[in-house]
Design an enzyme around this catalytic site. Structure first.
Site, PDB file in Angstrom:
ATOM      1  N   CYS A  60     117.522 -78.629 -57.563  1.00  0.00           N
ATOM      2  CA  CYS A  60     116.017 -78.496 -57.820  1.00  0.00           C
ATOM      3  C   CYS A  60     115.522 -78.341 -56.525  1.00  0.00           C
ATOM      4  CB  CYS A  60     115.508 -79.865 -58.289  1.00  0.00           C
ATOM      5  SG  CYS A  60     115.848 -81.438 -57.594  1.00  0.00           S
ATOM      6  N   ARG A  85     114.317 -84.447 -60.200  1.00  0.00           N
ATOM      7  CA  ARG A  85     115.177 -83.711 -61.038  1.00  0.00           C
ATOM      8  C   ARG A  85     116.647 -83.760 -60.871  1.00  0.00           C
ATOM      9  NH1 ARG A  85     111.916 -78.380 -61.464  1.00  0.00           N
ATOM     10  NH2 ARG A  85     111.834 -78.712 -59.412  1.00  0.00           N
ATOM     11  N   ASP A 114     108.521 -79.677 -63.225  1.00  0.00           N
ATOM     12  CA  ASP A 114     108.350 -80.533 -61.935  1.00  0.00           C
ATOM     13  C   ASP A 114     107.730 -81.558 -62.152  1.00  0.00           C
ATOM     14  OD1 ASP A 114     108.232 -81.467 -59.492  1.00  0.00           O
ATOM     15  OD2 ASP A 114     107.847 -79.505 -58.284  1.00  0.00           O
TER      16      ASP A 114
HETATM   17  P1  4NP Z   1     112.209 -81.896 -57.476  1.00  0.00           P
HETATM   18  O1  4NP Z   1     110.701 -82.362 -57.350  1.00  0.00           O
HETATM   19  O2  4NP Z   1     112.459 -80.548 -56.920  1.00  0.00           O
HETATM   20  O3  4NP Z   1     112.482 -82.314 -58.772  1.00  0.00           O
HETATM   21  O4  4NP Z   1     112.935 -83.041 -56.520  1.00  0.00           O
HETATM   22  C1  4NP Z   1     110.072 -82.306 -56.109  1.00  0.00           C
HETATM   23  C2  4NP Z   1     109.983 -82.915 -55.168  1.00  0.00           C
HETATM   24  C3  4NP Z   1     109.132 -82.857 -54.001  1.00  0.00           C
HETATM   25  C4  4NP Z   1     108.331 -81.878 -53.825  1.00  0.00           C
HETATM   26  C5  4NP Z   1     108.239 -80.819 -54.877  1.00  0.00           C
HETATM   27  C6  4NP Z   1     109.169 -81.039 -56.138  1.00  0.00           C
HETATM   28  N1  4NP Z   1     107.661 -81.577 -52.816  1.00  0.00           N
HETATM   29  O5  4NP Z   1     106.938 -80.512 -52.670  1.00  0.00           O
HETATM   30  O6  4NP Z   1     107.703 -82.464 -52.141  1.00  0.00           O
END
Ligand code: 4NP
Length: 150
Positions: free
Chosen positions: A8, A14, A122
């Site tokens: 991800c 995720r 997300d």
């Molecule tokens: P992930 O979610 O891609 O599912 O781990 C996110 C975690 C952090 C961020 C964006 C999405 N961020 O912008 O810090």
């Protein structure tokens, strides 16, 4: 040994859930599962507390995980690279060196809804329902992945 990488953006919401869920459904002596993020913002961090919670509610402990960044070497290491959304797909495909690399990359929800290219939303900026929803989607997708690699 089949090797599967879940990817991800941050590797804190995720893909750690996808890693934990798939690990719970396979023999880890036969299937190696890991996860990574296309971004480096959270490298070295534990999964998001909301992912840890929803995993725990479903009987899974994902607190052994630490975020890391996806690297081109992962194309050599893994047989299947499952991305959570179309943005992850573009970022991972950008690093592919050849058609063999590209063929390893799949949108994870295409295992449930073939050809639809649906995103696992997300949940980072959303509420708790987002994490439950993500958990359920990934649980269903991992059931399909287990069938594929059997
Ligand atoms: P992930 O979610 O891609 O599912 O781990 C996110 C975690 C952090 C961020 C964006 C999405 N961020 O912008 O810090």
């Amino acid at each position: 040994m089949t090797k599967i990488l879940m990817v991800c953006l941050g590797n804190i919401c995720r893909s750690p859930l996808a890693e934990g869920i798939l690990k719970s459904k396979v023999f880890t002596s036969k299937v190696f599962v890991d996860s990574a993020g296309t971004g480096a913002y959270h490298v070295g961090n534990l999964p998001d507390p909301r992912s840890i919670d929803v995993a725990k509610q479903n009987g899974l402990d994902i607190t052994d995980q630490k975020a890391r960044k996806f690297s081109v070497k992962d194309y050599d290491e893994f047989d299947f690279i499952y991305v959570m959304d179309s943005s992850n797909y573009r970022n991972v495909i950008k690093l592919a060196r050849n058609e063999q690399d590209k063929a390893k990359v799949k949108m994870i929800l295409n295992e449930v809804f073939p050809g639809e290219d649906l995103d696992v939303p997300d949940p980072y900026y959303g509420g708790e329902f987002g994490f439950k929803n993500v958990y359920n989607m990934l649980d269903e997708a991992c059931d399909k992945i287990v069938e594929i690699i059997k």
